[in-house]
Each structure stands twice: as C-alpha cells, then as structure tokens.
Design a protein around this motif. Sequence first.
Motif, mmCIF file in Angstrom:
data_model
loop_
_atom_site.group_PDB
_atom_site.id
_atom_site.type_symbol
_atom_site.label_atom_id
_atom_site.label_comp_id
_atom_site.label_asym_id
_atom_site.label_seq_id
_atom_site.Cartn_x
_atom_site.Cartn_y
_atom_site.Cartn_z
ATOM 1 N N PRO A 98 -13.104 66.801 -81.719
ATOM 2 C CA PRO A 98 -14.416 66.329 -81.382
ATOM 3 C C PRO A 98 -14.628 65.956 -80.026
ATOM 4 O O PRO A 98 -15.966 66.223 -79.718
ATOM 5 C CB PRO A 98 -14.544 64.967 -82.006
ATOM 6 C CG PRO A 98 -13.536 65.212 -83.336
ATOM 7 C CD PRO A 98 -12.258 66.293 -82.827
ATOM 8 N N ALA A 99 -13.744 65.794 -79.085
ATOM 9 C CA ALA A 99 -14.089 65.580 -77.742
ATOM 10 C C ALA A 99 -14.637 66.737 -77.074
ATOM 11 O O ALA A 99 -15.325 66.494 -75.858
ATOM 12 C CB ALA A 99 -12.751 65.164 -77.008
ATOM 13 N N GLN A 201 -22.945 67.349 -77.793
ATOM 14 C CA GLN A 201 -21.998 66.161 -77.777
ATOM 15 C C GLN A 201 -22.412 64.810 -77.948
ATOM 16 O O GLN A 201 -21.496 63.823 -78.550
ATOM 17 C CB GLN A 201 -21.163 66.460 -76.448
ATOM 18 C CG GLN A 201 -19.929 65.933 -76.363
ATOM 19 C CD GLN A 201 -18.819 66.564 -77.254
ATOM 20 O OE1 GLN A 201 -18.747 67.903 -77.375
ATOM 21 N NE2 GLN A 201 -18.086 65.782 -77.928
ATOM 22 N N THR A 205 -20.047 62.681 -80.456
ATOM 23 C CA THR A 205 -18.967 61.422 -79.967
ATOM 24 C C THR A 205 -20.354 60.568 -79.486
ATOM 25 O O THR A 205 -20.188 60.401 -78.092
ATOM 26 C CB THR A 205 -18.287 61.853 -78.986
ATOM 27 O OG1 THR A 205 -18.551 62.843 -78.010
ATOM 28 C CG2 THR A 205 -16.827 62.607 -79.648
#
Length: 207
Positions: A98-99, A201, A205
Amino acid sequence: MNGQTDHITGGTTAGGGTGEGGGTRGGADTGTGRQAIVRAARRAFAFRPYAEVTLRAIAADAGVSPSLIVKHFGTKERLFNTVADFGPAADALLAAPPACLGRHLVLALLSSRREQQSDPLLRVVFSLGKDDERTLLKERFDAQFTRRLAALLPGAEAGLRAELIAAQILGLGVTLSLYRTGAAGRTTDERLADLYAPGLQRLITPA
C-alpha cells in the motif's frame, strides 16, 4: 474500432497501446495471432450481446482465420471466459504494498497498455448489457480487481476508496486512449506517474 495503432517513440511514452475502441491487427503477436484475437474479442463482447458475437466476425477484426481461433480457444464460450478474466491484470496492477501502490498502479497500467497494445481494464467500461453474459465482465472486474484492492487498503471505508481508485485507473485509461496523439501520449511514464499517482495514493493511505 478503426484498426489503427498508437505510435511508441523511444519506448517510454504513455501512448503505447490502444484503448478497447482501438486495436491492432496482429501487432507484436504476428507469430501466433493470439493477442490479436483477444483484443478483437474484447471489443466484440464488450460492445455486443454474447449471442450476436461470432467467431467469424472476431477473426475478421483480428486479421486471422476462424480456424486459428478454434485452435487457440476451442469455442466461443472459452474465448469469452478468457476475455472476462481480469485476474492476470489485477495480479500485475496490485503487486505492490500500500505504501507505494499508487505509483505502481500507474506504471503497471502504462506498461501493460504498451505490451498488450490495449488497456487491460477498459473493456469493463463498455460492458453495458443487463441480461446477457456481458454482466459477467462487471461482476468479475468487481470481484477480481475492486474487492481485491479493497482488501489491501488500510483504514476505514476501504470499499468506497477501492471503487474511487478503480474509477481513477479506468479514467486514466480512457484519457490515454482519447489523447493518444496529444500531450498525454507524448509524456513519459515516469512523468505521468509523478502527476497522477499522488491522487491515488491519498485514497490508498489517507492521512
């Protein structure tokens, strides 16, 4: 469906590949014709009811013989099941933590468009049927991409965020197909990722 291909200059532009409304007749797959068949089948099954699609028409669009389709896929049903499978595309698009998933999504999409000479997801946009097999395109896209993405997302409202991310990825594919010869088509993959990935993004997150 004009049979034209996009031009790739230097191997790094985002315009590599066509959307589902474009396509090539053979392309880099001149040895077997399999990818040309898949591209033609994606267009056929997305735009027309299953019962109206014929292997002969797909063969004509792909620039191959109907017997070659039978050789590779056997039946219309098996060819449709190949077209309706978003699993391999999802494997490539979601192969990052996810990062850093936002940037990976953009770069993987651009790479797939160039290598396959078509967008790996865009066919779902045109699958408007309500009472025939085209509904499977939407159902499988949801199961194989959107819900799988949601399972990877940390935090609240993962389902909603996954749907919004899917919309943005589909929108990028539409834009690149629409502006193949415009600024988007001339921009490098890395620059497109610089501009587009941060928005993705933030959904992946959220702060």
